[in-house]
Design a protein around this motif. Structure first.
Motif, PDB file in Angstrom:
ATOM      1  N   ARG A 193       0.826  -1.212   0.000  1.00  0.00           N
ATOM      2  CA  ARG A 193       0.000   0.000   0.000  1.00  0.00           C
ATOM      3  C   ARG A 193       0.863   1.267   0.000  1.00  0.00           C
ATOM      4  O   ARG A 193       0.359   2.371  -0.170  1.00  0.00           O
ATOM      5  N   GLU A 194       2.159   1.089   0.206  1.00  0.00           N
ATOM      6  CA  GLU A 194       3.100   2.211   0.218  1.00  0.00           C
ATOM      7  C   GLU A 194       3.831   2.270  -1.126  1.00  0.00           C
ATOM      8  O   GLU A 194       3.847   1.286  -1.876  1.00  0.00           O
ATOM      9  N   ARG A 232      -2.342  -4.942  -5.191  1.00  0.00           N
ATOM     10  CA  ARG A 232      -3.141  -3.724  -5.054  1.00  0.00           C
ATOM     11  C   ARG A 232      -4.523  -3.897  -5.682  1.00  0.00           C
ATOM     12  O   ARG A 232      -5.528  -3.447  -5.116  1.00  0.00           O
ATOM     13  N   GLY A 255      -2.543   1.902  -2.699  1.00  0.00           N
ATOM     14  CA  GLY A 255      -1.151   2.140  -3.065  1.00  0.00           C
ATOM     15  C   GLY A 255      -0.916   2.724  -4.438  1.00  0.00           C
ATOM     16  O   GLY A 255       0.235   2.998  -4.803  1.00  0.00           O
TER      17      GLY A 255
END
Length: 289
Positions: A193-194, A232, A255
């Motif tokens: 998600r980053e 994702r 993300g």
């Protein structure tokens, strides 16, 4: 001969397809696809081509296909073959146990794709293949969990068989690769998600970028960036189906760095846009402007 690269989309929230298919009686172009695949000949005869290899097919034969190898089946004109095929994404096995991907991490030239009819391995895995097809077709309560469980059982049988046929040095080499792949996968699942890069992950694990890239691709059949995008999209599907969050909010939460990228990648993986995906579920959540 012309070859095709096919993008596979899945009809269920679990990344498995099961379908019946009768090949043409003439040879079609070879193709490859993003999914792993297994085919069971239910009846008839024919030929199955894998690159320059070919196998005569009869009822009860099972074939393994990874996401790199070019292949196509052809029916005998006098006795057309009919198959049950399973497609499934490598991420399903990666998140359960990366070792389950070992039977599909083969080098084409010295690998036999055929599991002969009547062999102990064929007898062990065919019931799991038919269970997956039945669960996905009937869609009784809990069918996705049962289909996934059957796939894991099936691949565990394949793993035991392939492991016993490897030399000790090859077993050690593959085990080391699996440990590195598992560590890679765990970090990616924690941080997809980053904004992340393969360089960040490799540095954190203390291995080179080239080694991380090679291990990851050999095991999953996907490039690192493609695998991150897949995770994702899977999370976006879950949120689109199970929350009333706005599409844009979901894209960024999963993300993606822009809405354009979210829409493009989601459609590449699923065949539809995020909005259309939500509409197919019968959900009509107005978007805020």
């Amino acid at each position: 001969m012309v070859t095709l690269k096919i993008t596979v989309t899945y009809e269920h929230d679990v990344s498995i397809n099961a379908f019946h298919w009768t090949p043409k009686t003439y040879r079609q172009p070879l193709h490859a696809h993003s999914s792993l695949e297994m085919g069971l000949c239910l009846s008839g005869t024919g030929t199955f081509y894998f690159g320059s290899k070919q196998y005569h097919v009869k009822q009860g034969d099972v074939f393994l296909v990874n996401n790199e190898e070019l292949h196509i089946a052809q029916s005998d004109p006098d006795d057309p073959s009919h198959y049950l095929f399973l497609n499934f994404d490598s991420s399903l096995l990666m998140m359960e146990d990366p070792c389950l991907l070992l039977p599909f991490s083969y080098h084409s030239a010295n690998f036999s794709n055929l599991i002969p009819a009547g062999s102990p391995l064929a007898e062990a895995i065919i019931p799991w293949m038919t269970t997956i097809e039945r669960e996905l077709r009937e869609q009784a309560p809990g069918y996705m969990a049962l289909a996934k469980s059957a796939l894991i059982q099936l691949c565990a049988q394949l793993l035991r068989h392939s492991h016993n046929s490897l030399s000790a040095s090859r077993q050690l080499s593959m085990a080391q690769s699996m440990l590195q792949t598992k560590a890679l996968a765990q970090l990616v699942e924690q941080r997809y998600r980053e904004p992340i890069s393969l360089q960040d992950i490799a540095q954190e694990l203390g291995i080179s970028v080239s080694r991380a890239s090679r291990v990851f691709h050999e095991t999953t059949g996907r490039k690192f960036a493609d695998y991150v995008a897949l995770l994702r999209v899977q999370e976006a599907r879950r949120l689109l189906a199970g929350s009333d969050k706005q599409v844009a909010h979901i894209g960024f939460e999963c993300g993606f760095q822009s809405l354009a990228t979210f829409y493009r990648v989601f459609k590449e993986e699923t065949g539809v846009s995020p909005v259309h995906f939500r509409q197919t579920l019968g959900l009509d959540i107005p978007e805020k402007h």
